[in-house]
Design an enzyme around this catalytic site. Structure first.
Site, PDB file in Angstrom:
ATOM      1  N   THR A  38       0.927  -1.177   0.023  1.00 30.60           N
ATOM      2  CA  THR A  38      -0.103  -0.088  -0.087  1.00 30.60           C
ATOM      3  C   THR A  38       1.168   1.276  -0.002  1.00 30.60           C
ATOM      4  OG1 THR A  38      -0.095   0.447   2.514  1.00 30.60           O
ATOM      5  CG2 THR A  38      -1.690  -1.370   1.536  1.00 30.60           C
ATOM      6  N   THR A 135      -1.209  -3.101  19.048  1.00 31.88           N
ATOM      7  CA  THR A 135      -1.083  -1.876  19.851  1.00 31.88           C
ATOM      8  C   THR A 135      -1.360  -1.660  21.041  1.00 31.88           C
ATOM      9  OG1 THR A 135      -1.380   0.521  19.384  1.00 31.88           O
ATOM     10  CG2 THR A 135      -2.750  -1.147  18.326  1.00 31.88           C
ATOM     11  N   ASP A 136      -0.918  -0.913  21.939  1.00 30.48           N
ATOM     12  CA  ASP A 136      -1.237  -0.555  23.221  1.00 30.48           C
ATOM     13  C   ASP A 136      -2.555   0.366  23.037  1.00 30.48           C
ATOM     14  OD1 ASP A 136      -0.174   1.947  22.343  1.00 30.48           O
ATOM     15  OD2 ASP A 136       0.863   2.291  24.007  1.00 30.48           O
ATOM     16  N   GLU A 137      -3.147   0.871  21.985  1.00 30.45           N
ATOM     17  CA  GLU A 137      -4.037   1.691  21.721  1.00 30.45           C
ATOM     18  C   GLU A 137      -5.239   1.002  22.075  1.00 30.45           C
ATOM     19  OE1 GLU A 137      -3.825   4.522  18.442  1.00 30.45           O
ATOM     20  OE2 GLU A 137      -1.252   4.773  18.468  1.00 30.45           O
ATOM     21  N   TYR A 184      -9.073   3.096  14.055  1.00 29.23           N
ATOM     22  CA  TYR A 184      -7.683   2.139  14.178  1.00 29.23           C
ATOM     23  C   TYR A 184      -7.563   1.165  15.173  1.00 29.23           C
ATOM     24  CZ  TYR A 184      -2.779   1.053  15.069  1.00 29.23           C
ATOM     25  OH  TYR A 184      -1.581   0.398  15.429  1.00 29.23           O
ATOM     26  N   LYS A 188      -7.723  -2.942  15.354  1.00 32.01           N
ATOM     27  CA  LYS A 188      -6.926  -3.773  15.901  1.00 32.01           C
ATOM     28  C   LYS A 188      -7.363  -4.689  17.249  1.00 32.01           C
ATOM     29  CE  LYS A 188      -2.899  -3.907  14.921  1.00 32.01           C
ATOM     30  NZ  LYS A 188      -2.251  -4.830  14.121  1.00 32.01           N
ATOM     31  N   TYR A 241      -1.172  18.915  17.315  1.00 32.54           N
ATOM     32  CA  TYR A 241      -2.792  18.895  17.638  1.00 32.54           C
ATOM     33  C   TYR A 241      -2.910  19.330  19.069  1.00 32.54           C
ATOM     34  CZ  TYR A 241      -2.658  15.610  13.498  1.00 32.54           C
ATOM     35  OH  TYR A 241      -2.435  15.232  12.520  1.00 32.54           O
TER      36      TYR A 241
HETATM   37  P1  NAD Z   1       3.115   0.740   8.276  1.00 28.50           P
HETATM   38  O1  NAD Z   1       1.811   1.330   8.180  1.00 28.50           O
HETATM   39  O2  NAD Z   1       4.603   1.347   8.374  1.00 28.50           O
HETATM   40  O3  NAD Z   1       3.329  -0.650   7.650  1.00 28.50           O
HETATM   41  C1  NAD Z   1       2.286  -1.472   7.346  1.00 28.50           C
HETATM   42  C2  NAD Z   1       2.529  -2.515   6.206  1.00 28.50           C
HETATM   43  O4  NAD Z   1       1.677  -3.305   5.964  1.00 28.50           O
HETATM   44  C3  NAD Z   1       2.873  -1.788   4.781  1.00 28.50           C
HETATM   45  O5  NAD Z   1       3.959  -2.496   4.360  1.00 28.50           O
HETATM   46  C4  NAD Z   1       1.670  -2.186   3.944  1.00 28.50           C
HETATM   47  O6  NAD Z   1       2.081  -2.183   2.505  1.00 28.50           O
HETATM   48  C5  NAD Z   1       1.171  -3.459   4.384  1.00 28.50           C
HETATM   49  N1  NAD Z   1      -0.367  -3.738   4.060  1.00 28.50           N
HETATM   50  C6  NAD Z   1      -1.278  -2.879   4.619  1.00 28.50           C
HETATM   51  N2  NAD Z   1      -2.314  -3.340   4.209  1.00 28.50           N
HETATM   52  C7  NAD Z   1      -2.116  -4.428   3.788  1.00 28.50           C
HETATM   53  C8  NAD Z   1      -2.779  -5.662   3.187  1.00 28.50           C
HETATM   54  N3  NAD Z   1      -4.191  -5.589   2.761  1.00 28.50           N
HETATM   55  N4  NAD Z   1      -2.172  -6.836   2.657  1.00 28.50           N
HETATM   56  C9  NAD Z   1      -0.862  -6.842   3.030  1.00 28.50           C
HETATM   57  N5  NAD Z   1      -0.096  -5.894   3.379  1.00 28.50           N
HETATM   58  C10 NAD Z   1      -0.698  -4.943   3.534  1.00 28.50           C
HETATM   59  O7  NAD Z   1       2.748   0.017  10.020  1.00 28.50           O
HETATM   60  P2  NAD Z   1       4.008  -0.094  11.281  1.00 28.50           P
HETATM   61  O8  NAD Z   1       3.794   1.244  11.915  1.00 28.50           O
HETATM   62  O9  NAD Z   1       4.951  -0.627  10.739  1.00 28.50           O
HETATM   63  O10 NAD Z   1       2.941  -1.201  12.092  1.00 28.50           O
HETATM   64  C11 NAD Z   1       3.363  -2.639  11.848  1.00 28.50           C
HETATM   65  C12 NAD Z   1       2.134  -3.245  12.865  1.00 28.50           C
HETATM   66  O11 NAD Z   1       2.561  -2.818  14.109  1.00 28.50           O
HETATM   67  C13 NAD Z   1       0.716  -2.839  12.567  1.00 28.50           C
HETATM   68  O12 NAD Z   1       0.057  -4.086  12.902  1.00 28.50           O
HETATM   69  C14 NAD Z   1       0.513  -1.782  13.701  1.00 28.50           C
HETATM   70  O13 NAD Z   1      -0.815  -1.790  14.172  1.00 28.50           O
HETATM   71  C15 NAD Z   1       1.550  -2.368  15.000  1.00 28.50           C
HETATM   72  N6  NAD Z   1       1.972  -1.182  15.699  1.00 28.50           N
HETATM   73  C16 NAD Z   1       2.450  -0.075  15.442  1.00 28.50           C
HETATM   74  C17 NAD Z   1       3.079   0.784  16.225  1.00 28.50           C
HETATM   75  C18 NAD Z   1       3.741   1.893  15.863  1.00 28.50           C
HETATM   76  O14 NAD Z   1       4.231   2.806  16.398  1.00 28.50           O
HETATM   77  N7  NAD Z   1       4.045   2.183  14.302  1.00 28.50           N
HETATM   78  C19 NAD Z   1       3.091   0.495  17.656  1.00 28.50           C
HETATM   79  C20 NAD Z   1       2.416  -0.741  18.149  1.00 28.50           C
HETATM   80  C21 NAD Z   1       1.839  -1.533  16.965  1.00 28.50           C
HETATM   81  P1  TYD Z   2       1.203   9.535  15.732  1.00 29.70           P
HETATM   82  O1  TYD Z   2       2.558   9.572  15.348  1.00 29.70           O
HETATM   83  O2  TYD Z   2       0.065   9.757  14.488  1.00 29.70           O
HETATM   84  O3  TYD Z   2       0.867   8.255  16.514  1.00 29.70           O
HETATM   85  P2  TYD Z   2      -0.528   7.807  17.189  1.00 29.70           P
HETATM   86  O4  TYD Z   2      -1.512   8.680  16.976  1.00 29.70           O
HETATM   87  O5  TYD Z   2      -0.508   6.330  16.946  1.00 29.70           O
HETATM   88  O6  TYD Z   2       0.121   7.950  19.037  1.00 29.70           O
HETATM   89  O7  TYD Z   2       0.946  10.731  16.593  1.00 29.70           O
HETATM   90  C1  TYD Z   2       1.577  10.665  17.933  1.00 29.70           C
HETATM   91  C2  TYD Z   2       1.095  11.959  18.719  1.00 29.70           C
HETATM   92  O8  TYD Z   2       1.370  12.962  18.022  1.00 29.70           O
HETATM   93  C3  TYD Z   2      -0.220  11.919  18.892  1.00 29.70           C
HETATM   94  O9  TYD Z   2      -0.699  12.374  20.083  1.00 29.70           O
HETATM   95  C4  TYD Z   2      -0.882  12.902  17.626  1.00 29.70           C
HETATM   96  C5  TYD Z   2       0.187  13.829  17.768  1.00 29.70           C
HETATM   97  N1  TYD Z   2       0.399  14.559  16.528  1.00 29.70           N
HETATM   98  C6  TYD Z   2       0.523  15.915  16.016  1.00 29.70           C
HETATM   99  O10 TYD Z   2       0.379  16.751  17.108  1.00 29.70           O
HETATM  100  N2  TYD Z   2       0.906  16.457  15.146  1.00 29.70           N
HETATM  101  C7  TYD Z   2       0.743  15.703  13.839  1.00 29.70           C
HETATM  102  O11 TYD Z   2       0.936  16.116  12.742  1.00 29.70           O
HETATM  103  C8  TYD Z   2       0.825  14.207  14.176  1.00 29.70           C
HETATM  104  C9  TYD Z   2       0.902  13.325  12.765  1.00 29.70           C
HETATM  105  C10 TYD Z   2       0.437  13.669  15.341  1.00 29.70           C
END
Ligand code: NAD
Ligand code: TYD
Length: 378
Positions: A38, A135-137, A184, A188, A241
């Site tokens: 994606t 996620t912790d969310e 989101y 999850k 924000y």
């Molecule tokens: P990301 O958005 O960077 O990557 C998501 C990946 O999934 C991409 O490579 C995308 O191409 C692929 N994808 C999306 N839809 C798909 C589909 N239908 N089929 C196959 N592939 C698909 O996400 P991330 O930040 O690396 O997060 C990875 C995982 O970890 C997620 O499940 C997220 O919920 C979880 N997570 C993320 C965070 C964070 O801070 N980023 C924290 C805790 C948990």
């Molecule tokens: P984000 O990186 O989107 O992660 P999450 O919403 O999953 O925690 O955002 C981290 C924090 O930063 C969240 O409290 C929202 C805030 N934020 C801003 O204030 N401005 C921005 O442009 C973005 C993307 C996030």
């Protein structure tokens, strides 16, 4: 021991670090990166390992049950580490359908394909593992209060015995009930429930982990840290924000990948583990650290870009505070975060400044042609 492991979402931010770790650390494993590519998937994140003999990329949608079932049969898949998801809260507010489709239906189709394949084998689920990354969310949001009225942040002691700074007295523990607020986190949460249901109903060997906010190289610049580093570099406004008072608990992405490795190999079936670094920060404080660090590394007077801070309308339903208690993981499996936040942020800012080409490719959209140039559109 030889194993074939499918890592979904391996072209994304966290997934690419997990793929790299497994490909390099376990040459005896066959690692299949299954990703739809994606907007968030970028194969350039894996340039350094794409030619390794134990790595294969497969472009596939996790919602494609038939495709996944066939892949599992053809490749004799033993384990799935499932990271593919739609991951950005702001996008989920605009387009919840895509989040339900990918995060819920996609997870269900993976579970069904794994069930059908593993149950067809003589050994059935023995030696198999379905590890779901969440996620912790899903736990909702925490208050910023202290019973004695002490102003946060204050020092507190985790049940692991470690002292750390906190913005409230409560933490997300594994026993807490799910209370997701955003589309989101609701999607999850639903996928986590399906994974547990497949253990309880069919005996599938599943594990679920819930991690706090990750930061580090290769994160898509719609998330706070890479977006703001890039904006500071180009002296563009920083959209904060609300009042910037929301608190997040940050973990360096390679520490998450190491936790995933530990839990995949040593975690108990049917368990949940919370992953986090006891590292709470107010958004506005992180933003100031980012400004100072970018300014310093670019040779600008430190803090000169504070005027880029622009307070904008708050995110709808913006969760106030996330704080993970990862004592269970630390005590039972001996995992520890390796980096202090100051060190991790310095490393991260340096990486984005040193990899401007990666950032330019992502922000221009050019990265989406990488697959065609690599695989000729196959
Ligand atoms: P990301 O958005 O960077 O990557 C998501 C990946 O999934 C991409 O490579 C995308 O191409 C692929 N994808 C999306 N839809 C798909 C589909 N239908 N089929 C196959 N592939 C698909 O996400 P991330 O930040 O690396 O997060 C990875 C995982 O970890 C997620 O499940 C997220 O919920 C979880 N997570 C993320 C965070 C964070 O801070 N980023 C924290 C805790 C948990
Ligand atoms: P984000 O990186 O989107 O992660 P999450 O919403 O999953 O925690 O955002 C981290 C924090 O930063 C969240 O409290 C929202 C805030 N934020 C801003 O204030 N401005 C921005 O442009 C973005 C993307 C996030």
């Amino acid at each position: 021991m030889k194993k074939t492991i499918v890592i979904t979402g391996g072209a994304g931010f966290i997934g690419s670090h997990v793929v790299r770790l497994f490909v390099n650390k376990y040459p005896e494993y066959r690692i299949i990166n299954l990703d739809k590519l994606t907007y968030a998937g970028n194969l350039a994140n894996l340039k350094d390992i794409e030619d390794k003999p134990n790595y294969r990329f497969v472009r596939m949608d996790i919602c494609d049950f038939e495709g996944i079932y066939k892949l599992m049969q053809d490749e004799h898949v033993d384990g799935i580490i499932h990271l593919a998801a739609e991951s950005h809260v702001d996008r989920s507010i605009k387009d919840p359908f895509t989040f339900a489709q990918t995060n819920v239906m996609g997870t269900l189709s993976l579970l069904q394909a794994a069930k059908a394949y593993w149950e067809s084998l003589p050994e059935k689920y023995e030696g198999k593992r379905f590890y779901h990354i969440s996620t912790d969310e899903v736990y909702g949001a925490l208050e910023m209060t202290h019973p004695d009225g002490i102003e946060p942040p204050f020092s507190t002691k985790a049940s692991s015995g470690k002292h750390h700074l906190a913005y409230g007295e409560k933490f997300f523990t594994e026993e807490l009930k799910y209370q997701p607020h955003s589309p989101y986190s609701a999607a999850k949460a639903s996928s986590d429930h399906f994974v547990r249901a497949f253990h309880d109903t069919f005996g599938m060997p599943t594990i679920v982990t819930n991690c706090s906010n990750n930061y580090g190289p290769y994160q898509f610049p719609e998330k706070l840290i890479p977006l703001f580093i890039n904006n500071i570099r180009h002296r563009k406004a920083l959209p904060v924000y609300g009042k910037g008072e929301n608190v997040r608990d940050w973990l360096y992405v390679e520490d998450h990948a190491r936790a995933i490795d530990t839990i995949f190999h040593k975690g108990k079936i049917a368990e949940t583990y919370n992953i986090g670094g006891f590292n709470e920060w107010k958004n506005i404080d992180i933003i100031k650290v980012l400004i100072n660090t970018v300014d310093r590394l670019l040779g600008r007077p430190e803090g000169q870009d504070m005027d880029l801070i622009t307070y904008v309308t708050d995110r709808a339903g913006h969760d106030l505070r996330y704080a993970i208690d990862s004592s269970k993981l630390q005590k039972e499996l001996g995992w520890e975060p390796s980096l202090q936040f100051e060190e991790g942020i310095e490393k991260t800012v340096r990486w984005y400044l040193d990899n401007q080409e990666w950032m330019d490719n992502v922000t221009s959209g050019d990265y989406q042609n990488y697959y065609e140039s690599m695989y000729g559109g196959r």
